[in-house]
Design an enzyme around this catalytic site. Structure first.
Site, PDB file in Angstrom:
ATOM      1  CD  GLU A 180       2.673 -43.573 -81.141  1.00 20.59           C
ATOM      2  OE1 GLU A 180       3.124 -44.638 -81.582  1.00 20.59           O
ATOM      3  OE2 GLU A 180       1.482 -43.238 -81.290  1.00 20.59           O
ATOM      4  CD  GLU A 182      -1.261 -44.240 -83.080  1.00 20.43           C
ATOM      5  OE1 GLU A 182      -2.339 -44.423 -82.474  1.00 20.43           O
ATOM      6  OE2 GLU A 182      -0.214 -44.855 -82.788  1.00 20.43           O
ATOM      7  CD  GLN A 203       6.879 -46.409 -82.711  1.00 24.05           C
ATOM      8  OE1 GLN A 203       6.272 -47.347 -82.208  1.00 24.05           O
ATOM      9  NE2 GLN A 203       7.583 -45.565 -81.991  1.00 24.05           N
ATOM     10  CB  ALA A 207       1.950 -46.706 -92.846  1.00 25.57           C
ATOM     11  CE1 TYR A 226       1.744 -50.461 -85.267  1.00 27.35           C
ATOM     12  CE2 TYR A 226       3.149 -48.815 -84.232  1.00 27.35           C
ATOM     13  CZ  TYR A 226       2.882 -50.132 -84.550  1.00 27.35           C
ATOM     14  OH  TYR A 226       3.751 -51.101 -84.141  1.00 27.35           O
ATOM     15  N   PRO A 254      -6.253 -44.885 -86.196  1.00 29.59           N
ATOM     16  CG  PRO A 254      -5.482 -45.633 -84.120  1.00 29.59           C
ATOM     17  CD  PRO A 254      -5.189 -45.700 -85.600  1.00 29.59           C
ATOM     18  CG  HIS A 259       5.062 -53.863 -87.288  1.00 26.21           C
ATOM     19  ND1 HIS A 259       4.310 -54.837 -86.682  1.00 26.21           N
ATOM     20  CD2 HIS A 259       5.400 -52.985 -86.311  1.00 26.21           C
ATOM     21  CE1 HIS A 259       4.218 -54.574 -85.389  1.00 26.21           C
ATOM     22  NE2 HIS A 259       4.855 -53.458 -85.142  1.00 26.21           N
TER      23      HIS A 259
END
Lengths: 338, 410
Positions: free
Chosen positions: A29, A60, A82, A84, A86, A89, A129
């Site tokens: 991304e 992802e 982008q 960790a 994230y 999925p 994040h």
């Protein structure tokens, strides 16, 4: 030799890998034209073209799933998640697919794939994040999990990961992108330009996966740390005056058992530090390893210093973060039985 | 202000359940030959109607009719028939072997043989399938040794998967057959990635993804579609709609969309629906999509409409959730019978030759089975070395695993 930030070193590592092997492709991304939200891939699309460095849809599982297909074809994809936080999925693709394709096909198909992802807190990123998910990958057989703590290692380990014939989870402690943060958030961070580990050789070199580094030799206690916690542990050792041997694992799995065992047998004490939550964190595994092989040499119970078992809070980031104060207390406590 | 009525959740149900009379009256079957055949470079927007119809070639009289007909010689069609018969005979032997306790599990493709057999016929060497567990026809059509398939099902000492995989989870790179996962839908995305790699390298190979009607509900189905669409990947994405996902009828995955093929339209993808029990139609539609992908026109979604005539697996009992005679009411018939009737009508085949071929294939299967069982079955004879358990987790065995292997005493 150039001094670089960790971001520059990672970019240089990708550049070297892409220039040496045209089967290396990079995507994720915002990774293509823009160069990634942390700018690690900046300039790569311009240099290597859109077919080798491109933007992906926000999916992802799709990023990792397509990368597995590419790796099976014969490419060496290095994809970026982008944050960790994230990656979940894609967890099925990583755990049930990438990690097992060599095994289940009896070596007929293999997956030389590197999945980069910024991890860890200290940047006021809140609970989405800031996570350090190394344990959920270290638990999976068939994966290698890597976390560098400085620019020199970042480049060498990234090149080794891309050149590895098995899937590698490459966690980048984003609080270390710009300097060796030691947990003293109230002070400015020394930039990597002023630190010896910011010295990054030009061209190709690699650091073998599975080899830890001793960052500080010491006689009294072994501190096992990785990523952001390495410099926190070093600060704690200096501030308490305890002669700690600080080991930077660099690769979470495969683990450098010999370096760990030799050190703990020498010092007779062990403190384990990680930023991730405690219960079933990687520290639990480290504790077992040390207990199993060094029990009769231990002079004090092993202590873990970790993030609390809560989501990473936004406002209370520094109450959550296992800083040098908490690590220092653990060092003192483990020395009490001396 | 009017008071709102309480809401209630709608849960769709199949047309009929056990004890009821099967009813396919709502299933519209267009006449064979009725659907147009566009050029392979057609703009997807111009063929939306093909996602809602069914492309058919063989009519009730056993004739090949319409624009999708006349693509295979009699010899080729006969080869297709023989391959379908082999798959059916193979399935029957292995199903029986499982019942006899020679292996743990088996999955047959009864009634769906045309799809994999015809699709493989349209591929070229070097192309790669990312199959599910019901495409043994791909392997058999590509000439993979049947005795090795049996060795895999028996997990014996010659099992090409070294005893690591559940029966039917075959793998052969050489035969363009990607290792079967057992998890659903993951391979659909991987097929797209493989196809993207082929395009990145300037190759001319294409990939084929496979998925069942039920698994189209998985997120990975959409991940595959968005990547295929975005990068114009040279891939053919096959949905095998056999009406049943274990006990769940296809409406649970499809929702209110009229067809699975229509899922492709939102991605700007050519989406075709084909009679999956019509070998000639499956071949023609597959060839169209494969040629389109290979010529750089991007992905195609194909919905193969068929019926799972057998149980989901040897662990399943369909009489608990669908009428026993539903298969006989299924309007698209049996793929073997239909291709056989076509060849007989053309004078290229006869009932006698068919009976003879059937007997011969069955006797070959018995021979292969004897050969495999002479090596071993799951619980008897010679099996893979326990040491194999520790191999291929990584390319090189790391120290912690070496220690565990020592601990296991192998």
């Amino acid at each position: 030799m150039a001094r670089m930030t960790m971001i520059e070193a990672l970019r240089d590592g990708l550049d070297v890998a892409m220039s040496r092997d045209e089967n290396v492709v990079v995507y994720g991304e915002d990774v293509g034209y823009f160069g990634g939200v942390f700018r690690v891939t900046q300039g790569l699309q311009k240099k290597y073209g859109k077919q080798r460095c491109f933007d992906s849809p926000i999916n992802e599982s799709g990023i990792v799933g397509t990368a597995i297909g590419m790796a099976v074809y014969g490419l060496r994809p290095c994809v970026e998640i982008q944050f960790a936080d994230y990656v979940y999925p894609a967890y099925d693709q990583i755990v049930s697919e990438a990690a097992r394709i060599r095994y289940r096909s009896n070596g007929d198909f293999t997956v030389p794939l590197t999945i980069r992802m910024p991890s860890g807190g200290g940047i006021f990123g809140g609970q989405t994040h800031s996570q350090s998910p190394e344990a959920v990958f270290a638990h999976v057989c068939g994966l290698k999990t890597v976390m560098p703590s400085n620019p020199y290692d970042a480049k060498g380990l990234l090149i080794a990961s891309i050149e590895d014939d098995d899937p590698v989870i490459f966690l980048e402690p984003k609080r270390l992108y710009n300097g060796p943060f030691d947990g003293h958030h109230e002070r400015p961070v020394t930039p990597w330009k002023k630190h010896e580990l910011g010295e990054v050789p030009e061209g190709h070199y690699s650091i073998p996966l599975g080899q830890a580094a001793v960052r500080r030799e010491g006689a009294d206690v072994t501190v096992l740390a990785y990523g952001t916690m390495v410099f926190v542990a070093l600060a704690a050792a200096e501030e308490t005056g305890i002669d700690a041997e600080v080991i930077d694992l660099r690769t979470i799995l495969p683990l450098d058992l010999e370096t760990i065992e030799n050190s703990v047998k020498k010092t007779g004490r062990c403190v384990i530090v990680h930023e991730a939550t405690r219960t079933c964190g990687f520290g639990a595994e480290l504790m077992s390893v040390v207990q199993e092989s060094c029990f009769y040499r231990l002079e004090a119970p092993i202590i873990r210093v970790t993030g609390w078992d809560t989501p990473y809070p936004h406002a209370h980031e520094w109450a959550y973060f296992p800083g040098p104060g908490r690590v220092g207390e653990a060092l003192k406590k483990v020395m009490e039985s001396a | 202000m009017s008071k709102a009525k309480p809401l209630s959740l709608y849960v769709p149900e199949p047309q009929c359940r056990p004890g009821e009379t099967p009813d396919f009256s709502g299933f519209i079957v267009p006449k064979a030959g009725a659907v147009r055949r566009p050029d392979i470079d057609v703009a997807p927007a111009e063929i939306h109607d093909l996602a809602y119809s069914i492309i058919r070639v063989l009519n009730r009289e056993g004739e090949a009719v319409g624009p999708w007909a006349e693509q295979l010689s009699d010899e080729e069609a006969l080869e297709g028939l023989r391959n379908m018969m082999k798959v059916r005979a193979y399935d029957a032997r292995l199903l029986m072997a499982q019942r006899q306790g020679k292996t743990s599990f088996y999955m047959q493709s009864l009634g769906e043989e045309a799809i994999a057999c015809a699709f493989q016929k349209a591929l070229k060497p070097g192309d790669m399938n990312f199959p599910t567990y019901r495409q043994q026809g791909l392997l058999i059509t590509s000439g993979y040794p049947i005795v090795d398939m049996m060795n895999q099902v028996y997990s014996n000492a010659r099992d090409p998967m070294a005893g690591r995989q559940l029966p039917v989870m075959y793998s052969s790179k050489k035969h363009g057959f990607f290792t079967i996962s057992g998890n659903l839908a993951t391979q659909f995305v991987q097929a797209v990635g493989w196809a993207m790699a082929s395009a990145i390298k300037g190759d001319t190979k294409i990939a084929a993804g496979w998925i069942g009607d039920g698994a189209t509900a998985e997120s990975d189905f959409y991940a595959a579609m968005v990547f295929a669409s975005t990068y114009h990947a040279p891939v053919v994405l096959n949905v095998v709609n056999n009406q049943w996902a274990i006990s769940t009828f296809q409406g649970i995955a499809r929702g209110d969309a009229p067809t699975f093929a229509s899922r492709g339209l939102g991605f700007g993808m050519p989406s075709l629906r084909v009679d999956g029990n019509d070998y000639l139609a499956v071949y023609a539609v597959s060839k169209w999509a494969i040629d389109r992908a290979r010529s750089g026109h991007g992905p195609t979604l194909i919905e193969h409409v068929t019926y799972r005539a057998g149980a989901h697996s040897t662990s399943d009992d369909p009489s608990a959730y669908r009428p026993k005679d539903e298969v006989t009411a299924w309007p698209l018939g049996d793929p073997v019978e239909r291709l056989k009737a076509y060849l007989i009508k053309k004078g290229a085949w006869s009932e006698e030759r068919h009976a003879q071929a059937k007997a011969q294939i069955e006797s070959e299967m018995v021979q292969f089975q004897k050969e495999a069982e002479a090596i071993g079955t799951l619980h008897s004879g010679s099996g893979p070395s326990v040491r194999e358990m520790f191999e291929d987790v990584y390319k090189e065995t790391p120290i912690h695993l070496k220690r565990q292997r020592q601990e296991a005493g192998v």
